[in-house]
Design a protein around this motif. Structure first.
Motif, PDB file in Angstrom:
ATOM      1  N   PHE A   1       0.841  -1.192   0.000  1.00  0.00           N
ATOM      2  CA  PHE A   1       0.000   0.000   0.000  1.00  0.00           C
ATOM      3  C   PHE A   1       0.882   1.251   0.000  1.00  0.00           C
ATOM      4  CE2 PHE A   1      -2.520  -3.226   2.209  1.00  0.00           C
ATOM      5  CZ  PHE A   1      -3.711  -3.166   1.495  1.00  0.00           C
ATOM      6  N   PRO A   2       0.474   2.299  -0.699  1.00  0.00           N
ATOM      7  CA  PRO A   2       1.222   3.559  -0.598  1.00  0.00           C
ATOM      8  C   PRO A   2       1.157   4.077   0.842  1.00  0.00           C
ATOM      9  CG  PRO A   2      -0.367   3.624  -2.412  1.00  0.00           C
ATOM     10  CD  PRO A   2      -0.635   2.374  -1.633  1.00  0.00           C
ATOM     11  N   PRO A   3       2.204   4.761   1.297  1.00  0.00           N
ATOM     12  CA  PRO A   3       2.216   5.255   2.685  1.00  0.00           C
ATOM     13  C   PRO A   3       1.001   6.107   3.052  1.00  0.00           C
ATOM     14  CG  PRO A   3       4.378   5.514   1.698  1.00  0.00           C
ATOM     15  CD  PRO A   3       3.461   5.050   0.604  1.00  0.00           C
ATOM     16  N   VAL A   4       0.551   6.923   2.135  1.00  0.00           N
ATOM     17  CA  VAL A   4      -0.606   7.771   2.432  1.00  0.00           C
ATOM     18  C   VAL A   4      -1.839   6.901   2.669  1.00  0.00           C
ATOM     19  CG1 VAL A   4      -2.136   9.557   1.498  1.00  0.00           C
ATOM     20  CG2 VAL A   4       0.323   9.731   1.167  1.00  0.00           C
ATOM     21  N   ALA A   5      -1.972   5.812   1.913  1.00  0.00           N
ATOM     22  CA  ALA A   5      -3.114   4.918   2.099  1.00  0.00           C
ATOM     23  C   ALA A   5      -3.039   4.215   3.453  1.00  0.00           C
ATOM     24  CB  ALA A   5      -3.160   3.886   0.977  1.00  0.00           C
ATOM     25  N   VAL A   6      -1.836   3.807   3.861  1.00  0.00           N
ATOM     26  CA  VAL A   6      -1.667   3.173   5.175  1.00  0.00           C
ATOM     27  C   VAL A   6      -2.087   4.150   6.268  1.00  0.00           C
ATOM     28  CG1 VAL A   6       0.015   2.216   6.805  1.00  0.00           C
ATOM     29  CG2 VAL A   6       0.125   1.583   4.391  1.00  0.00           C
ATOM     30  N   LEU A   7      -1.626   5.393   6.154  1.00  0.00           N
ATOM     31  CA  LEU A   7      -2.019   6.403   7.149  1.00  0.00           C
ATOM     32  C   LEU A   7      -3.528   6.626   7.130  1.00  0.00           C
ATOM     33  CD1 LEU A   7       0.875   8.992   6.780  1.00  0.00           C
ATOM     34  CD2 LEU A   7       0.415   7.510   8.731  1.00  0.00           C
TER      35      LEU A   7
ATOM     36  N   ALA B   1       2.526   3.145  11.275  1.00  0.00           N
ATOM     37  CA  ALA B   1       2.928   3.078   9.869  1.00  0.00           C
ATOM     38  C   ALA B   1       4.445   2.921   9.743  1.00  0.00           C
ATOM     39  CB  ALA B   1       2.467   4.324   9.119  1.00  0.00           C
ATOM     40  N   LEU B   2       5.207   3.656  10.541  1.00  0.00           N
ATOM     41  CA  LEU B   2       6.668   3.520  10.523  1.00  0.00           C
ATOM     42  C   LEU B   2       7.086   2.108  10.932  1.00  0.00           C
ATOM     43  CD1 LEU B   2       7.773   6.908  12.115  1.00  0.00           C
ATOM     44  CD2 LEU B   2       8.174   6.170   9.763  1.00  0.00           C
TER      45      LEU B   2
ATOM     46  N   LEU C   1       8.754   8.485   5.116  1.00  0.00           N
ATOM     47  CA  LEU C   1       7.393   8.214   5.566  1.00  0.00           C
ATOM     48  C   LEU C   1       7.001   9.146   6.708  1.00  0.00           C
ATOM     49  CD1 LEU C   1       4.801   6.546   5.557  1.00  0.00           C
ATOM     50  CD2 LEU C   1       5.934   4.943   7.082  1.00  0.00           C
ATOM     51  N   GLY C   2       7.931   9.392   7.611  1.00  0.00           N
ATOM     52  CA  GLY C   2       7.652  10.291   8.731  1.00  0.00           C
ATOM     53  C   GLY C   2       7.278  11.678   8.256  1.00  0.00           C
TER      54      GLY C   2
ATOM     55  N   GLY D   1       3.785  12.110   7.572  1.00  0.00           N
ATOM     56  CA  GLY D   1       2.978  11.996   8.779  1.00  0.00           C
ATOM     57  C   GLY D   1       2.321  13.306   9.173  1.00  0.00           C
ATOM     58  N   SER D   2       2.873  14.405   8.697  1.00  0.00           N
ATOM     59  CA  SER D   2       2.275  15.700   9.033  1.00  0.00           C
ATOM     60  C   SER D   2       0.896  15.855   8.396  1.00  0.00           C
ATOM     61  CB  SER D   2       3.189  16.840   8.601  1.00  0.00           C
ATOM     62  OG  SER D   2       3.402  16.798   7.212  1.00  0.00           O
ATOM     63  N   THR D   3       0.595  15.049   7.385  1.00  0.00           N
ATOM     64  CA  THR D   3      -0.734  15.121   6.765  1.00  0.00           C
ATOM     65  C   THR D   3      -1.827  14.574   7.684  1.00  0.00           C
ATOM     66  OG1 THR D   3      -0.461  12.982   5.676  1.00  0.00           O
ATOM     67  CG2 THR D   3       0.207  14.932   4.427  1.00  0.00           C
ATOM     68  N   VAL D   4      -1.412  13.828   8.730  1.00  0.00           N
ATOM     69  CA  VAL D   4      -2.397  13.302   9.681  1.00  0.00           C
ATOM     70  C   VAL D   4      -2.176  13.886  11.078  1.00  0.00           C
ATOM     71  CG1 VAL D   4      -2.872  11.188   8.402  1.00  0.00           C
ATOM     72  CG2 VAL D   4      -1.055  11.198  10.126  1.00  0.00           C
ATOM     73  N   GLY D   5      -1.551  15.050  11.137  1.00  0.00           N
ATOM     74  CA  GLY D   5      -1.450  15.769  12.395  1.00  0.00           C
ATOM     75  C   GLY D   5      -0.229  15.491  13.233  1.00  0.00           C
ATOM     76  N   SER D   6       0.747  14.794  12.703  1.00  0.00           N
ATOM     77  CA  SER D   6       1.982  14.556  13.450  1.00  0.00           C
ATOM     78  C   SER D   6       2.956  15.700  13.168  1.00  0.00           C
ATOM     79  CB  SER D   6       2.603  13.223  13.004  1.00  0.00           C
ATOM     80  OG  SER D   6       3.722  12.920  13.782  1.00  0.00           O
TER      81      SER D   6
END
Length: 178
Positions: A32-38, A55-56, A120-121, A124-129
């Motif tokens: 899965f693409p990382p964005v899809a996993v997130l 995810a990491l 990948l990290g 992660g900012s796209t989901v608030g990290s």
């Protein structure tokens, strides 16, 4: 650590049948693409660091597992037989012989996992990290190419530093084997 333990388990006598299942499990996240996993993790874990950490973890399994598997199966059976002849127990052979001989390769797998994790990290900012990816996202949202470039360069430089440091560790532990 999980991937290493899994590789150790499938390389022990009597556990080879678990290899196909282990490979399927550690490879699953990579399909899965990382964005899809997130995106799949956020409804379960929520926004923020938790989804990124999971995810990491998932993305870090494959390079460590495959490298450990390759290194552990590369140890010569005659070397293991000699260790057995010296009176080493199975655990002692694992630690003193197999892992010791595999260490430079294991560091390479860890290096690949860490560098992949940096990329990948960043998303992660796209989901608030809170990551260096925040600068990139802010630049994309505001149309500021300088922010995007700044974030990308910082992440790239950090990846180069981490990769170089881990490569040095790999050479150091490899030199210790001689």
């Amino acid at each position: 650590m999980t991937a290493l333990l899994l590789a150790i388990w499938v390389t022990r006598p009597g556990h080879a049948q678990g290899l196909a299942l282990a490979r399927s499990v550690v490879s699953a996240a990579q399909t899965f693409p990382p964005v899809a996993v997130l995106a799949l993790l956020v409804p379960v874990i929520g926004f923020g660091d938790g989804a990124v950490v999971v995810a990491l973890f998932l993305y870090g399994l494959l390079p460590v597992f495959e490298t450990a598997l390759a290194e552990l199966t590369r140890v010569s059976p005659s070397v293991l037989e000699a260790a057995r002849g010296c009176g080493l127990t199975g655990f002692q052979r694992l630690v003193r012989v197999e892992l010791a001989l595999s260490l430079p390769g294991l560091v390479t797998g860890l290096r690949l996992s860490l560098v992949t994790g940096l990329g990948l990290g960043a998303i992660g900012s796209t989901v608030g990290s809170r990551t260096l990816g925040e600068v990139i996202v802010a630049g994309l949202l505001s149309g500021n190419a300088a922010f995007v470039l700044e974030g990308a360069v910082l992440i790239g430089l950090l990846a180069l530093v981490v990769s170089g440091a881990m490569e040095g560790v790999g050479r150091w532990v490899g030199a210790g084997r001689r």
